[in-house]
Scaffold this motif. Structure first.
Motif, PDB file in Angstrom:
ATOM      1  N   PHE A   1       1.304   8.522   0.049  1.00 51.99           N
ATOM      2  CA  PHE A   1       0.859   8.915  -1.278  1.00 51.99           C
ATOM      3  C   PHE A   1       0.303   7.769  -2.110  1.00 51.99           C
ATOM      4  O   PHE A   1       0.060   7.933  -3.295  1.00 51.99           O
ATOM      5  CB  PHE A   1       2.015   9.582  -2.032  1.00 51.99           C
ATOM      6  CG  PHE A   1       2.496  10.815  -1.328  1.00 51.99           C
ATOM      7  CD1 PHE A   1       1.727  11.965  -1.294  1.00 51.99           C
ATOM      8  CD2 PHE A   1       3.710  10.817  -0.676  1.00 51.99           C
ATOM      9  CE1 PHE A   1       2.163  13.092  -0.637  1.00 51.99           C
ATOM     10  CE2 PHE A   1       4.163  11.940  -0.014  1.00 51.99           C
ATOM     11  CZ  PHE A   1       3.386  13.094   0.004  1.00 51.99           C
ATOM     12  N   ARG A   2       0.085   6.619  -1.523  1.00 50.88           N
ATOM     13  CA  ARG A   2      -0.458   5.480  -2.259  1.00 50.88           C
ATOM     14  C   ARG A   2      -1.642   4.892  -1.514  1.00 50.88           C
ATOM     15  O   ARG A   2      -1.608   4.729  -0.302  1.00 50.88           O
ATOM     16  CB  ARG A   2       0.595   4.385  -2.424  1.00 50.88           C
ATOM     17  CG  ARG A   2       1.715   4.742  -3.317  1.00 50.88           C
ATOM     18  CD  ARG A   2       2.583   3.534  -3.558  1.00 50.88           C
ATOM     19  NE  ARG A   2       3.849   3.942  -4.124  1.00 50.88           N
ATOM     20  CZ  ARG A   2       4.857   3.154  -4.332  1.00 50.88           C
ATOM     21  NH1 ARG A   2       4.778   1.894  -4.006  1.00 50.88           N
ATOM     22  NH2 ARG A   2       5.972   3.596  -4.854  1.00 50.88           N
ATOM     23  N   ALA A   3      -2.672   4.568  -2.292  1.00 47.53           N
ATOM     24  CA  ALA A   3      -3.819   3.870  -1.714  1.00 47.53           C
ATOM     25  C   ALA A   3      -3.549   2.371  -1.803  1.00 47.53           C
ATOM     26  O   ALA A   3      -3.013   1.883  -2.794  1.00 47.53           O
ATOM     27  CB  ALA A   3      -5.085   4.223  -2.464  1.00 47.53           C
ATOM     28  N   ARG A   4      -3.899   1.640  -0.770  1.00 50.56           N
ATOM     29  CA  ARG A   4      -3.743   0.193  -0.799  1.00 50.56           C
ATOM     30  C   ARG A   4      -4.796  -0.401  -1.722  1.00 50.56           C
ATOM     31  O   ARG A   4      -5.892   0.127  -1.873  1.00 50.56           O
ATOM     32  CB  ARG A   4      -3.896  -0.387   0.601  1.00 50.56           C
ATOM     33  CG  ARG A   4      -2.741  -0.018   1.497  1.00 50.56           C
ATOM     34  CD  ARG A   4      -2.756  -0.774   2.815  1.00 50.56           C
ATOM     35  NE  ARG A   4      -3.979  -1.485   3.104  1.00 50.56           N
ATOM     36  CZ  ARG A   4      -4.543  -1.514   4.289  1.00 50.56           C
ATOM     37  NH1 ARG A   4      -4.021  -0.876   5.294  1.00 50.56           N
ATOM     38  NH2 ARG A   4      -5.653  -2.204   4.489  1.00 50.56           N
TER      39      ARG A   4
ATOM     40  N   ASN B   1       1.210   2.067   6.039  1.00 51.91           N
ATOM     41  CA  ASN B   1       0.549   2.893   5.039  1.00 51.91           C
ATOM     42  C   ASN B   1       1.539   3.851   4.404  1.00 51.91           C
ATOM     43  O   ASN B   1       2.353   4.460   5.073  1.00 51.91           O
ATOM     44  CB  ASN B   1      -0.591   3.682   5.678  1.00 51.91           C
ATOM     45  CG  ASN B   1      -1.706   2.776   6.136  1.00 51.91           C
ATOM     46  OD1 ASN B   1      -1.929   1.726   5.562  1.00 51.91           O
ATOM     47  ND2 ASN B   1      -2.419   3.188   7.159  1.00 51.91           N
ATOM     48  N   ASP B   2       1.467   3.966   3.105  1.00 51.17           N
ATOM     49  CA  ASP B   2       2.276   4.920   2.365  1.00 51.17           C
ATOM     50  C   ASP B   2       1.417   6.171   2.197  1.00 51.17           C
ATOM     51  O   ASP B   2       0.263   6.098   1.777  1.00 51.17           O
ATOM     52  CB  ASP B   2       2.679   4.341   1.017  1.00 51.17           C
ATOM     53  CG  ASP B   2       3.694   5.196   0.285  1.00 51.17           C
ATOM     54  OD1 ASP B   2       3.898   6.361   0.687  1.00 51.17           O
ATOM     55  OD2 ASP B   2       4.289   4.707  -0.685  1.00 51.17           O
TER      56      ASP B   2
END
Length: 58
Positions: free
Chosen positions: A15-18, A12-13
């Protein structure tokens, strides 16, 4: 040149949503995309790309 394939790490990043968290995974187009043989399509269009020149847009 062909675009490079992305490698999915599954991490998981912060600051980014998958994408699977944003879209409805039961939508008809998502289900259809899961049934398409993308490797075959990639193999069919591969001869259309050159090994020289500017890389393809990702």
């Amino acid at each position: 040149m062909r675009p490079k394939k992305h490698k999915t790490t599954g991490s998981n990043d912060l600051f980014r949503a998958r994408l699977d968290q944003i879209i409805n995974m039961k939508h008809e187009l998502v289900l259809l995309a899961g049934k398409v043989d993308w490797d075959w399509i990639d193999g069919e269009i591969a001869p259309l790309y050159s090994e020289n020149g500017r890389p393809g847009i990702e």
